[in-house]
Design an enzyme around this catalytic site. Structure first.
Site, PDB file in Angstrom:
ATOM      1  CB  CYS A 168     -47.587 -30.849 -44.136  1.00  0.00           C
ATOM      2  SG  CYS A 168     -48.201 -32.431 -44.786  1.00  0.00           S
ATOM      3  CG  ASP A 189      -9.518 -47.688  -7.600  1.00  0.00           C
ATOM      4  OD1 ASP A 189     -10.127 -48.727  -7.343  1.00  0.00           O
ATOM      5  OD2 ASP A 189      -8.815 -47.517  -8.619  1.00  0.00           O
ATOM      6  CG  ASP A 217     -12.090 -45.494  -9.797  1.00  0.00           C
ATOM      7  OD1 ASP A 217     -12.506 -46.546  -9.267  1.00  0.00           O
ATOM      8  OD2 ASP A 217     -10.903 -45.323 -10.117  1.00  0.00           O
TER       9      ASP A 217
END
Length: 821
Positions: free
Chosen positions: A91, A509, A712
């Site tokens: 409850c 990159d 990246d």
């Protein structure tokens, strides 16, 4: 004090939805700011918890016509979140007791318990009591600790997405089947078997078949149009709904009350097939869009999936496996070969080489020893070691990258599609013209006839049917992306295309993108009296027993020239220096300059040769025999064969090209010079790549980032266009806008050319769609009647509509003839 929450919202389809949700949330008392991202289907809300109850937000979103399928409260800077399962709660009083107990723990800033799911979410600092203490306080409160919950289970957002795709598939299939039947019935005279059926009976059948296509299969368009109308605006849904409904209602009236049109003196034509096909074709576009949605969130899930679920702790001299969430700073953790590192830390004892490619993109294993830092989710290749946890949870390098990707995704403003922008003006104007046409023909023309006024009203709506507008973008995108896929280029959708053709700068990159990502032997220098064959044989013999990361390159080179290694004796690996062994009865050394100097080996001038090679960013390995250097191997991460051609093509297109890397300026310059790149961004840490992209954008550049590693991912999502190469990681691909399946950099200029061509076709399509519609509207309104006595029969209105659609689709199919991508 304000707090942040993220809502996962289902049902948004266009930029108009974004505006409605944002404005609706901002209107709530206590909301300081609301930002909606349609790409990720998320709304970020900043609110005052003392004024606004978080639970009231879903209700407001529902009022606006959308559904919240998940709420995530922000943990705040530097805080972690742990979710546990609790048993025995029955409850609301139980919920209060458990929450109170959890809040007493050291380092816990907040705790929330959900009775329905039986879960408790604890927001805490990295330095906190830990899971063991959680278990203790829950047991003391009289409840059962059921363990740390797996956050990947029962994802309501993913469940909603799957449900939507399933629903769209079912409706599309039913739409296609019924549309084909309706078309056959509409062209009754074409099919001898159907000629015996009375035409009026056939019309009733077509009405029955078309009704579910329009109102059930196309229900999302009508509900979308109603939402837009409630907010006093229009969008793509309005266009589709108006087009389909115009054809449907006109056809229904012509079927059940043909006498309405009899006074106009024209033969009746039915457009049930048009209504059904409009709905079905546009639904196909929505299905394809729904499948593409959520890929950004998949990127986050893949990142989260990298970290191991458990860690092997050493406590009181014993090994104990515990959930990763239970690790706290200072814990001693044992890692064996082949296992992933559970969290960031520093090695206390042992040594190994780690594959950090999932974080750095660097494929060469990194040697680690006592005092070296290790990072969560990296892979232990060889050797066992013990390390002390220094960063846990949100502090780890992986968590930081996850956060950067999330922020980059959240900061991307959704692109308003051209058709949506124009639709907000076009649809109200068409309605106005149609109503004005009816009023003029019914009240101002001598001898007014209701059916003629209604006919002209319907003609205006039919000729202004947005079918061509709806097809303009998706057909070009489908053909363009299909052509791309055939050429190894995967484009996520219209939004990616829309920005790709505006690019001004391409940033590559270095490692694994421009270069091969693994070292290879580039030079073999020999002393007088020695052959390359001899040096390679000696080096391969020693490296065959070595675990050094560069050993594979030497062995591979020896294989290429068909040199077989000799057996060696007394092999000894010298950490950080090289190795020694006895080859054919002679003491041999293989290693760096430090090893040669340490062993006082005669250099024979090879130290000067090494300096020259080092200036070209090459790694030098000396080969010594009987206390003198007899050869030198130079190794380098060489540019890919396609790199120079790709860079040259991009420059020919008028684009600026740059290289970004964590390596030093000298190494970066060597690669840049080899491939023809002028701009170099060197010594950039993984987390700073996104900042470098932002700097370029701040200078007015439209930037594409080309990368392959997880490091990246933030830069890929920050860039206007992220391009991932297929040889890289899944996460890089998920975070990108364009993925190159082939590991061929010439696909980069090809992708940009394809994007440019596709975008040009989209603009042509929209022009022709509006040209046909706009030219026909005045004619449909009866502009030619005073001069030539011509009224546009809806047959010609539909023909103009079909002509518009055919021209759009045909123009899109022209893309398939491109040969220069």
């Amino acid at each position: 004090m304000s707090e942040k929450a993220t809502l996962n919202i289902h049902g948004m389809t266009c930029a108009a939805c974004v505006r409605r949700v944002e404005q609706g949330l901002k209107d709530l008392d206590g909301v300081h700011e609301a930002a909606v991202n349609i790409a990720t289907e998320k709304a970020t809300v900043e609110y005052d918890p003392s004024i606004l109850d978080l639970e009231s937000l879903p209700g407001k979103v529902k009022e606006l016509g959308y559904e919240v399928v998940g709420i995530e409260k922000s943990t705040g800077a530097g805080l972690d979140k742990t979710t546990i399962s609790v048993g025995g709660m029955t409850c609301a009083a139980c919920v209060r007791r458990v929450e109170s107990a959890l809040k007493t723990l050291g380092g816990v800033s907040d705790a929330a318990v959900n009775l329905a799911t039986g879960r408790a979410t604890i927001i805490h600092h990295p330095e906190w009591a830990g899971v063991e203490e959680l278990k203790k306080v829950i047991s003391e409160a009289g409840y059962e600790f059921l363990g740390v919950a797996d956050a990947t289970l029962d994802d309501p957002v993913e469940a909603a997405r799957k449900k939507e795709i399933k629903e769209l598939k079912i409706k599309f299939i039913i739409g296609v089947v019924l549309s084909v039947i309706i078309f056959v019935g509409s062209m009754q005279s074409w099919f001898p078997l159907l000629r015996s059926i009375p035409r009026q009976v056939m019309l009733y059948c077509l009405f029955v078949l078309t009704t579910p296509v329009v109102f059930w299969v196309g229900s999302r368009f009508f509900s979308g149009a109603i939402k837009a109308a409630m907010q006093k605006t229009t969008d793509m849904n309005t266009l589709v709904a108006v087009g389909a409904l115009s054809a449907y209602l006109y056809s229904a009236l012509a079927t059940f009350t043909p006498q309405l049109f009899a006074g106009a003196g024209v033969a009746l034509h039915i457009y049930f097939d048009g209504a059904a096909m409009i709905i079905t074709l546009i639904l196909l576009g929505r299905l394809l869009e729904a499948k593409a949605k959520g890929k950004t969130s998949m990127a986050i899930k893949r990142l989260m999936g990298l970290k191991p679920k458990t860690a092997r702790l050493i406590r009181d001299g014993k090994e104990v496996d515990i959930p990763i969430e239970a690790v706290i700073k200072g814990d001693l953790i044992l890692v064996r070969p082949g296992e992933k590192i559970p969290t960031d830390g520093v090695i206390v004892s042992g040594s190994s080489s780690l594959d950090e490619s999932m974080l750095t993109g660097e494929s060469i294993p990194v040697a680690k020893e006592a005092g070296s830092e290790v990072f969560a989710a990296t892979l232990n290749k060889s050797g066992s070691f013990t390390f002390r946890a220094t960063k846990v949870g949100a502090e780890t390098a992986l968590a930081q990258i996850i956060r950067l990707v999330e922020e980059a995704q959240g900061s991307k403003a959704p692109i308003q599609r051209i058709a949506d922008k124009v639709a907000s003006i076009f649809v109200p104007v068409v309605f106005g013209i149609a109503i004005l046409t009816f009023l003029i023909w019914y009240f101002l023309i001598p001898e007014p006839i209701f059916s003629r006024a209604l006919l002209n009203f319907v003609s205006v709506l039919i000729i202004a049917c947005p079918c061509a507008m709806g097809l303009a973008t998706p057909t070009a995108v489908m053909v363009g992306t299909g052509l791309g896929a055939e050429n190894g280029i995967l484009i996520k959708g219209g939004e990616s295309l829309e920005k790709a053709y505006k690019l001004t700068t391409i940033v590559f990159d270095k490692t694994g993108t421009l270069t091969k990502g693994e070292p290879e032997v580039t030079d073999v220098l020999t002393a007088s009296g020695m052959q390359e064959h001899d040096i390679l044989k000696m080096a391969a013999s020693i490296e065959a027993a070595s675990e050094h990361p560069l050993a594979q390159a030497v062995i591979e080179k020896s294989r290429q020239v068909q040199v077989s290694p000799d057996p060696v004796k007394d092999f000894e690996a010298l950490s950080g220096l090289g190795a020694r062994a006895v080859v054919n009865g002679k003491k041999c050394l293989l290693g760096n300059l430090r090893l040669m100097e340490k062993e006082s080996v005669a250099m024979n001038g090879f130290d000067q040769k090494a300096k020259r090679l080092a200036s070209e960013a090459k790694t030098c390995v000396f080969v010594a025999e009987a206390d003198r250097v007899v050869g030198l191997l130079a190794l380098s991460d060489m540019p890919k064969a396609s790199a120079s051609a790709a860079v040259s093509s991009l420059k020919d297109m008028g684009l600026k090209v740059a290289i970004i890397t964590g390596d030093n300026e000298k190494t970066a310059r060597a690669v840049a010079d080899a491939v023809g790149i002028d701009k170099i961004l060197a010594e950039v840490l993984p987390g700073d790549k996104a900042d470098e992209i932002r700097e370029l954008q701040a200078k007015g550049q439209v930037v594409a980032m080309v990368g392959d590693g997880i490091n990246d991912a933030p830069a890929l999502t920050t860039a206007d266009i992220g391009i991932a190469i297929g040889a890289g990681t899944d996460v890089a691909m998920e975070a990108s806008d364009i993925t190159l399946i082939k590991d061929d950099l010439r696909s980069v200029p090809s992708a940009i050319r394809l994007s440019f061509q596709t975008m040009r076709v989209i603009k042509q399509n929209l022009f022709w769609a509006f040209f046909y519609n706009s030219l026909g509207i005045p004619i449909a309104a009866g502009a030619l009647y005073p001069f030539f006595g011509i009224l546009l029969n809806p047959v010609f209105a539909a023909a103009a509509m079909a002509m518009s659609s055919v021209s759009v689709v045909s123009n899109s199919l022209r893309l398939r003839k491109l040969t220069d991508i």
